[in-house]
Design a protein around this motif. Structure first.
Motif, PDB file in Angstrom:
ATOM      1  N   TYR A  47     -13.808   1.443  16.953  1.00 60.14           N
ATOM      2  CA  TYR A  47     -15.378   1.644  17.303  1.00 60.14           C
ATOM      3  C   TYR A  47     -15.510   0.848  18.455  1.00 60.14           C
ATOM      4  O   TYR A  47     -16.707   0.671  18.905  1.00 60.14           O
ATOM      5  CB  TYR A  47     -16.158   1.172  16.008  1.00 60.14           C
ATOM      6  N   HIS A 105      -7.217   5.218   9.023  1.00 62.72           N
ATOM      7  CA  HIS A 105      -8.322   5.830   9.430  1.00 62.72           C
ATOM      8  C   HIS A 105      -8.458   7.613   9.246  1.00 62.72           C
ATOM      9  O   HIS A 105      -9.509   8.340   8.896  1.00 62.72           O
ATOM     10  CB  HIS A 105      -8.868   5.754  11.014  1.00 62.72           C
ATOM     11  N   ASN A 136     -10.685  10.171   5.097  1.00 65.98           N
ATOM     12  CA  ASN A 136     -10.359  11.503   5.541  1.00 65.98           C
ATOM     13  C   ASN A 136      -9.113  12.501   5.220  1.00 65.98           C
ATOM     14  O   ASN A 136      -8.740  13.442   5.662  1.00 65.98           O
ATOM     15  CB  ASN A 136     -10.410  11.508   7.024  1.00 65.98           C
ATOM     16  N   ARG A 227     -25.357   3.546   8.659  1.00 70.14           N
ATOM     17  CA  ARG A 227     -25.441   2.782   9.856  1.00 70.14           C
ATOM     18  C   ARG A 227     -27.038   2.647  10.469  1.00 70.14           C
ATOM     19  O   ARG A 227     -27.499   3.790  10.421  1.00 70.14           O
ATOM     20  CB  ARG A 227     -24.637   3.309  10.948  1.00 70.14           C
ATOM     21  N   LYS A 230     -31.441  -0.412  13.850  1.00 70.53           N
ATOM     22  CA  LYS A 230     -32.833  -1.162  13.471  1.00 70.53           C
ATOM     23  C   LYS A 230     -32.755  -1.951  12.326  1.00 70.53           C
ATOM     24  O   LYS A 230     -32.748  -1.481  11.257  1.00 70.53           O
ATOM     25  CB  LYS A 230     -33.789   0.124  13.708  1.00 70.53           C
ATOM     26  N   ILE A 264     -19.033  15.347  11.319  1.00 70.29           N
ATOM     27  CA  ILE A 264     -17.617  14.704  11.583  1.00 70.29           C
ATOM     28  C   ILE A 264     -16.329  15.566  11.284  1.00 70.29           C
ATOM     29  O   ILE A 264     -16.047  15.624  10.216  1.00 70.29           O
ATOM     30  CB  ILE A 264     -17.396  13.249  11.099  1.00 70.29           C
TER      31      ILE A 264
HETATM   32  N1  LIG Z   1     -13.799   6.846   8.329  1.00 71.83           N
HETATM   33  C1  LIG Z   1     -14.337   7.558   9.214  1.00 71.83           C
HETATM   34  O1  LIG Z   1     -13.825   8.566   9.977  1.00 71.83           O
HETATM   35  C2  LIG Z   1     -15.900   7.433   9.521  1.00 71.83           C
HETATM   36  C3  LIG Z   1     -16.512   8.639  10.329  1.00 71.83           C
HETATM   37  C4  LIG Z   1     -17.966   8.204  10.609  1.00 71.83           C
HETATM   38  C5  LIG Z   1     -18.704   7.243  10.119  1.00 71.83           C
HETATM   39  N2  LIG Z   1     -17.962   6.223   9.363  1.00 71.83           N
HETATM   40  C6  LIG Z   1     -18.664   4.941   8.964  1.00 71.83           C
HETATM   41  O2  LIG Z   1     -19.687   5.500   8.249  1.00 71.83           O
HETATM   42  C7  LIG Z   1     -20.877   4.803   8.894  1.00 71.83           C
HETATM   43  C8  LIG Z   1     -22.236   5.746   8.705  1.00 71.83           C
HETATM   44  O3  LIG Z   1     -22.143   7.058   9.150  1.00 71.83           O
HETATM   45  P1  LIG Z   1     -22.606   7.358  10.572  1.00 71.83           P
HETATM   46  O4  LIG Z   1     -22.847   5.970  11.497  1.00 71.83           O
HETATM   47  O5  LIG Z   1     -21.664   8.239  11.046  1.00 71.83           O
HETATM   48  O6  LIG Z   1     -24.184   8.111  10.093  1.00 71.83           O
HETATM   49  P2  LIG Z   1     -25.225   7.720   9.174  1.00 71.83           P
HETATM   50  O7  LIG Z   1     -25.272   6.409   8.577  1.00 71.83           O
HETATM   51  O8  LIG Z   1     -25.164   8.957   8.474  1.00 71.83           O
HETATM   52  O9  LIG Z   1     -26.542   8.177  10.185  1.00 71.83           O
HETATM   53  C9  LIG Z   1     -26.631   6.958  11.177  1.00 71.83           C
HETATM   54  C10 LIG Z   1     -27.994   7.432  12.006  1.00 71.83           C
HETATM   55  O10 LIG Z   1     -29.487   7.442  10.841  1.00 71.83           O
HETATM   56  C11 LIG Z   1     -30.290   6.670  11.400  1.00 71.83           C
HETATM   57  N3  LIG Z   1     -30.948   6.003  10.243  1.00 71.83           N
HETATM   58  C12 LIG Z   1     -30.302   4.966   9.583  1.00 71.83           C
HETATM   59  N4  LIG Z   1     -31.185   4.604   8.591  1.00 71.83           N
HETATM   60  C13 LIG Z   1     -32.429   5.209   8.597  1.00 71.83           C
HETATM   61  C14 LIG Z   1     -33.552   5.159   8.162  1.00 71.83           C
HETATM   62  N5  LIG Z   1     -33.990   4.294   7.253  1.00 71.83           N
HETATM   63  N6  LIG Z   1     -34.524   5.987   8.702  1.00 71.83           N
HETATM   64  C15 LIG Z   1     -34.383   6.758   9.949  1.00 71.83           C
HETATM   65  N7  LIG Z   1     -33.017   6.938  10.425  1.00 71.83           N
HETATM   66  C16 LIG Z   1     -32.340   6.204   9.906  1.00 71.83           C
HETATM   67  C17 LIG Z   1     -29.658   5.851  12.479  1.00 71.83           C
HETATM   68  O11 LIG Z   1     -30.707   5.683  13.577  1.00 71.83           O
HETATM   69  P3  LIG Z   1     -31.311   4.257  13.711  1.00 71.83           P
HETATM   70  O12 LIG Z   1     -30.232   3.521  14.396  1.00 71.83           O
HETATM   71  O13 LIG Z   1     -32.384   4.415  14.646  1.00 71.83           O
HETATM   72  O14 LIG Z   1     -31.797   3.524  12.547  1.00 71.83           O
HETATM   73  C18 LIG Z   1     -28.536   6.669  13.041  1.00 71.83           C
HETATM   74  O15 LIG Z   1     -29.002   7.451  13.957  1.00 71.83           O
HETATM   75  C19 LIG Z   1     -20.608   4.571  10.303  1.00 71.83           C
HETATM   76  O16 LIG Z   1     -21.372   3.606  10.879  1.00 71.83           O
HETATM   77  C20 LIG Z   1     -19.164   4.128  10.027  1.00 71.83           C
HETATM   78  O17 LIG Z   1     -18.819   2.724   9.601  1.00 71.83           O
HETATM   79  C21 LIG Z   1     -16.630   6.531   9.097  1.00 71.83           C
END
Ligand SMILES: NC(=O)c1ccc[n+]([C@@H]2O[C@H](COP(=O)([O-])OP(=O)(O)OC[C@H]3O[C@@H](n4cnc5c(N)ncnc54)[C@H](OP(=O)(O)O)[C@@H]3O)[C@@H](O)[C@H]2O)c1
Length: 274
Positions: A47, A105, A136, A227, A230, A264
């Motif tokens: 990251y 990962h 994954n 994630r 805000k 993803i």
């Molecule tokens: N193992 C892997 O391969 C892998 C892959 C992907 C992700 N991850 C992990 O999983 C975490 C979460 O997944 P992600 O980052 O892909 O996406 P996510 O958590 O599904 O979505 C993040 C998005 O949602 C928005 N959001 C969050 N809370 C909100 C709310 N209450 N109201 C409106 N919008 C909201 C955020 O915008 P704002 O910033 O504007 O709030 C951002 O654009 C990652 O950060 C990472 O740590 C792991």
């Protein structure tokens, strides 16, 4: 907060994701999240913000033993047999002596488990990781990894949200006494305008995101790591422990998983998904 009792550890079922958080935002959000009650942070070598996550942890007044910290070893470090050294570097970046959970990962079928999982096990013996797991992995890969790991694997971190059915992976995980960590639990925002989730939210005076996260965690043996950049969103996402979805709500949301939206799916890394 709902906790999972896994392998002798009590793990907060909701954590903060840090993927794509720019450096200063990562520091700010990690410190702020701990301040408002998060006790679980998800990070990864790839990251490119681990040291900024580390500054956030460092600035927080929450003692190290009071939160659960995960990181993930990137595939290049798995393939080049550099897991141990890369984790030592990661620990410096995160400014901690150990992580609570260390994951591979992505699957690397070209690397024998006697190399990858053995390196993770060694890191638990030296106290640098409390638990280990994978991310994954498809069902067959989960079975193979469990069969080859000297130490029980705690989780498989995979994409999981209201638009993606993961029943097969969940069954495999439960059979192996593991949990599922749901990444992209908000489908990176794609579910924000969903009318079904909105209607269920109205009944409970909750938002779409709160309903989507509650649906995950209420299943049991599932954790979620949304994630946000805000603070108000992070607060909203944490405020899901004062209501319960009914059996009918859960079943109605189950139907949405037929959408099979996968956000993803990197061609060069992804396995054959179940
Ligand atoms: N193992 C892997 O391969 C892998 C892959 C992907 C992700 N991850 C992990 O999983 C975490 C979460 O997944 P992600 O980052 O892909 O996406 P996510 O958590 O599904 O979505 C993040 C998005 O949602 C928005 N959001 C969050 N809370 C909100 C709310 N209450 N109201 C409106 N919008 C909201 C955020 O915008 P704002 O910033 O504007 O709030 C951002 O654009 C990652 O950060 C990472 O740590 C792991």
């Amino acid at each position: 907060m709902i906790h999972l009792d896994m392998h002798g550890t009590r793990i907060p079922a909701l954590g903060l994701g840090t993927f794509q958080l720019p450096s200063n935002t990562a520091t700010y959000m990690v410190e702020a999240a701990l301040d408002i009650g998060y006790r679980h942070i998800d990070s990864a070598q790839i990251y490119d913000n681990e040291s900024h996550v580390g500054w956030g942890l460092q600035r927080s007044s929450v003692p190290r033993e009071d939160y659960f910290l995960t990181t993930k070893v990137w595939v290049d470090n798995i393939r080049s047999n550099n897991i141990q050294r890369s984790v030592e570097n990661t620990l410096k970046n995160l400014q901690t002596e150990y992580v609570d959970l260390l994951l591979l990962h992505w699957p690397t079928p070209d690397v024998p488990f006697s190399q990858s999982l053995a390196a993770l096990s060694e890191l638990t013996r030296s106290g640098k990781a409390k638990h280990i797991g994978i991310s994954n992995y498809n069902c067959q890969q989960v079975q193979d990894a469990c069969a080859h790991s000297e130490i029980p694997l705690l989780t498989n971190q995979v994409e999981y949200h209201t638009y993606l059915n993961q029943n097969r992976v969940l069954d495999t995980i439960r059979q192996n006494n593991m949990c599922l960590t749901a990444y992209s639990p908000l489908a990176q925002g794609r579910l924000l305008n969903d009318a079904v989730l909105q209607a269920i939210g109205q009944k409970h005076s909750k938002t779409v995101c709160q309903v989507a996260l509650r649906w995950l965690i209420q299943q049991g043996q599932v954790m979620a790591i949304p994630r946000s950049s805000k603070l108000e969103h992070a607060k909203e996402n944490l405020d899901i422990f004062d209501f319960e979805l009914s059996d009918d709500d859960m079943k109605t949301i189950d139907q949405l998983t037929q959408n099979q939206v996968r956000v993803i799916n990197p061609e060069h890394l992804a396995p054959d998904w179940d």
